[in-house]
Every structure is written in structure tokens, then in C-alpha cells.
Design a protein around this motif. Structure first.
Motif, mmCIF file in Angstrom:
data_model
loop_
_atom_site.group_PDB
_atom_site.id
_atom_site.type_symbol
_atom_site.label_atom_id
_atom_site.label_comp_id
_atom_site.label_asym_id
_atom_site.label_seq_id
_atom_site.Cartn_x
_atom_site.Cartn_y
_atom_site.Cartn_z
ATOM 1 N N SER A 98 22.392 -21.778 -18.920
ATOM 2 C CA SER A 98 21.764 -23.033 -19.291
ATOM 3 C C SER A 98 20.312 -23.022 -18.831
ATOM 4 N N ASP A 99 19.385 -23.190 -19.752
ATOM 5 C CA ASP A 99 17.960 -23.236 -19.419
ATOM 6 C C ASP A 99 17.545 -22.093 -18.499
ATOM 7 N N GLY A 100 18.045 -20.897 -18.767
ATOM 8 C CA GLY A 100 17.690 -19.737 -17.970
ATOM 9 C C GLY A 100 18.432 -19.619 -16.649
ATOM 10 N N THR A 101 19.257 -20.600 -16.323
ATOM 11 C CA THR A 101 20.040 -20.575 -15.092
ATOM 12 C C THR A 101 21.415 -20.010 -15.408
ATOM 13 N N ILE A 102 21.900 -19.144 -14.532
ATOM 14 C CA ILE A 102 23.228 -18.557 -14.737
ATOM 15 C C ILE A 102 24.184 -19.145 -13.706
ATOM 16 N N GLY A 103 25.262 -19.744 -14.201
ATOM 17 C CA GLY A 103 26.301 -20.287 -13.345
ATOM 18 C C GLY A 103 27.571 -19.473 -13.495
ATOM 19 N N GLN A 104 28.369 -19.473 -12.459
ATOM 20 C CA GLN A 104 29.611 -18.710 -12.467
ATOM 21 C C GLN A 104 30.800 -19.643 -12.290
ATOM 22 N N GLY A 105 31.926 -19.219 -12.811
ATOM 23 C CA GLY A 105 33.146 -19.992 -12.648
ATOM 24 C C GLY A 105 34.360 -19.126 -12.873
ATOM 25 N N GLN A 106 35.513 -19.744 -12.690
ATOM 26 C CA GLN A 106 36.773 -19.047 -12.907
ATOM 27 C C GLN A 106 37.812 -20.050 -13.368
ATOM 28 N N VAL A 107 38.639 -19.621 -14.315
ATOM 29 C CA VAL A 107 39.747 -20.449 -14.766
ATOM 30 C C VAL A 107 40.813 -20.416 -13.667
ATOM 31 N N THR A 108 41.145 -21.599 -13.137
ATOM 32 C CA THR A 108 42.111 -21.685 -12.040
ATOM 33 C C THR A 108 43.485 -22.161 -12.502
ATOM 34 N N VAL A 109 43.531 -22.926 -13.599
ATOM 35 C CA VAL A 109 44.801 -23.328 -14.197
ATOM 36 C C VAL A 109 44.641 -23.218 -15.709
ATOM 37 N N PHE A 110 45.569 -22.515 -16.344
ATOM 38 C CA PHE A 110 45.540 -22.331 -17.794
ATOM 39 C C PHE A 110 46.976 -22.421 -18.296
ATOM 40 N N ARG A 111 47.346 -23.641 -18.726
ATOM 41 C CA ARG A 111 48.693 -23.881 -19.259
ATOM 42 C C ARG A 111 48.575 -24.597 -20.609
ATOM 43 N N PRO A 112 48.264 -23.839 -21.675
ATOM 44 C CA PRO A 112 48.151 -24.453 -22.990
ATOM 45 C C PRO A 112 49.479 -25.070 -23.410
ATOM 46 N N PRO A 113 49.494 -26.187 -24.061
ATOM 47 C CA PRO A 113 48.348 -27.033 -24.369
ATOM 48 C C PRO A 113 48.220 -28.228 -23.424
ATOM 49 N N SER A 114 48.651 -28.083 -22.169
ATOM 50 C CA SER A 114 48.690 -29.272 -21.313
ATOM 51 C C SER A 114 47.655 -29.322 -20.193
ATOM 52 N N VAL A 115 47.215 -28.189 -19.648
ATOM 53 C CA VAL A 115 46.272 -28.235 -18.520
ATOM 54 C C VAL A 115 45.266 -27.098 -18.616
ATOM 55 N N LEU A 116 44.011 -27.450 -18.421
ATOM 56 C CA LEU A 116 42.932 -26.476 -18.273
ATOM 57 C C LEU A 116 42.112 -26.909 -17.070
ATOM 58 N N GLU A 117 41.900 -25.980 -16.152
ATOM 59 C CA GLU A 117 41.061 -26.275 -14.986
ATOM 60 C C GLU A 117 40.221 -25.042 -14.692
ATOM 61 N N TYR A 118 38.932 -25.277 -14.421
ATOM 62 C CA TYR A 118 38.061 -24.166 -14.061
ATOM 63 C C TYR A 118 36.950 -24.647 -13.150
ATOM 64 N N SER A 119 36.424 -23.688 -12.402
ATOM 65 C CA SER A 119 35.292 -23.976 -11.531
ATOM 66 C C SER A 119 34.007 -23.650 -12.282
#
Length: 142
Positions: A56-77
């Protein structure tokens, strides 16, 4: 320092499966998430334990998917934030509860500014399922 939390709930006139796709496909994210990211350069391949890169605007951010249960829950940092989407079928609609937890010294200030922006983003998400697509391509809401 205590984290700050934004919690918003919106009714989506669609199934949890279709709503989950809109949360995890770059072609659909760009339609509702806003101009926050460079979607062509960000690495947004969602799956259990996947690493994410937000550009975003030349800034790089990092994250990780911590919960992935389609189609009920998505969580990420995403840097010092956690974004969680809980989807529940309610008749012919989906109740989406969004929680944004922000950590750090400026958490409360960031949450105050981000709350209205998230409300607008979730309104755009809801509109994806109400308004007809403006273009016909494989990236539209299915």
C-alpha cells in the motif's frame, strides 16, 4: 497496552459461500475493500497458515492466515492488527460479524479513525450482492 477492537455486523443478501469468496479473492476484494492496497502487487492467497503480503502506497505489510474455515470463518493478521470475519447463514442471507483488533500504543486512535472506514467498506461489500455487476468478467461475484 490494551488492544482496541472494532466489531461490526452486516446482513449480506447472499450465501456464506459467496460471501466468503468476496473476502478471499483479490478480484472481489478490490471492489469492496477499497483503494487501500495495490492488489496487483500484494500477495493475497488465502488458506490455512498462508503468509500474506499487503502493499500500500509503497509500504509493505506482512500477515498470516490464522483461521481458515470456509465458508464460516476467516481470520488473519496484518502487521499489528487482526481481522476476523465470522459468517452465519440466516435464512436466505448471511450475517457477517467483522472484528478488527488493533495492538500497539496508538490502538485506540487507530480504531477511532478506522471504524467509519470499515463501515463504508462493509457497505460496499453488501452492495456487491445487491447491485448488478458493472462489467462481466471472471472476477465478478459468483
Amino acid at each position: 497496552m490494551d488492544p482496541a477492537t472494532i466489531t461490526l455486523t452486516v446482513q449480506l443478501p447472499t450465501t456464506p459461500t459467496r460471501a466468503f469468496r468476496a473476502l478471499t479473492r483479490s478480484s472481489q476484494l478490490r471492489q469492496w475493500f477499497g483503494d487501500v492496497l495495490d492488489y496487483d502487487r500484494s500477495l493475497l492467497v488465502f488458506g490455512a497458515g498462508r503468509q500474506l503480503t499487503f502493499i500500500s502506497d509503497g509500504t509493505i505489510g506482512q500477515g498470516q492466515v490464522t483461521v481458515f474455515r470456509p465458508p464460516s470463518v476467516l481470520e488473519y493478521s496484518w502487521n499489528n492488527e487482526t481481522l476476523r470475519f465470522d459468517l452465519d447463514a440466516e435464512g436466505e442471507e448471511t450475517s457477517l460479524t467483522f472484528t478488527n483488533t488493533i495492538h500497539g500504543a496508538e490502538a485506540a486512535v487507530i480504531a477511532d479513525a478506522a471504524g467509519p472506514e470499515w463501515e463504508e467498506a462493509l457497505d460496499r461489500l453488501r452492495a456487491l450482492f445487491i447491485e448488478p455487476p458493472t462489467t462481466v468478467d471472471s472476477g465478478g461475484v459468483e
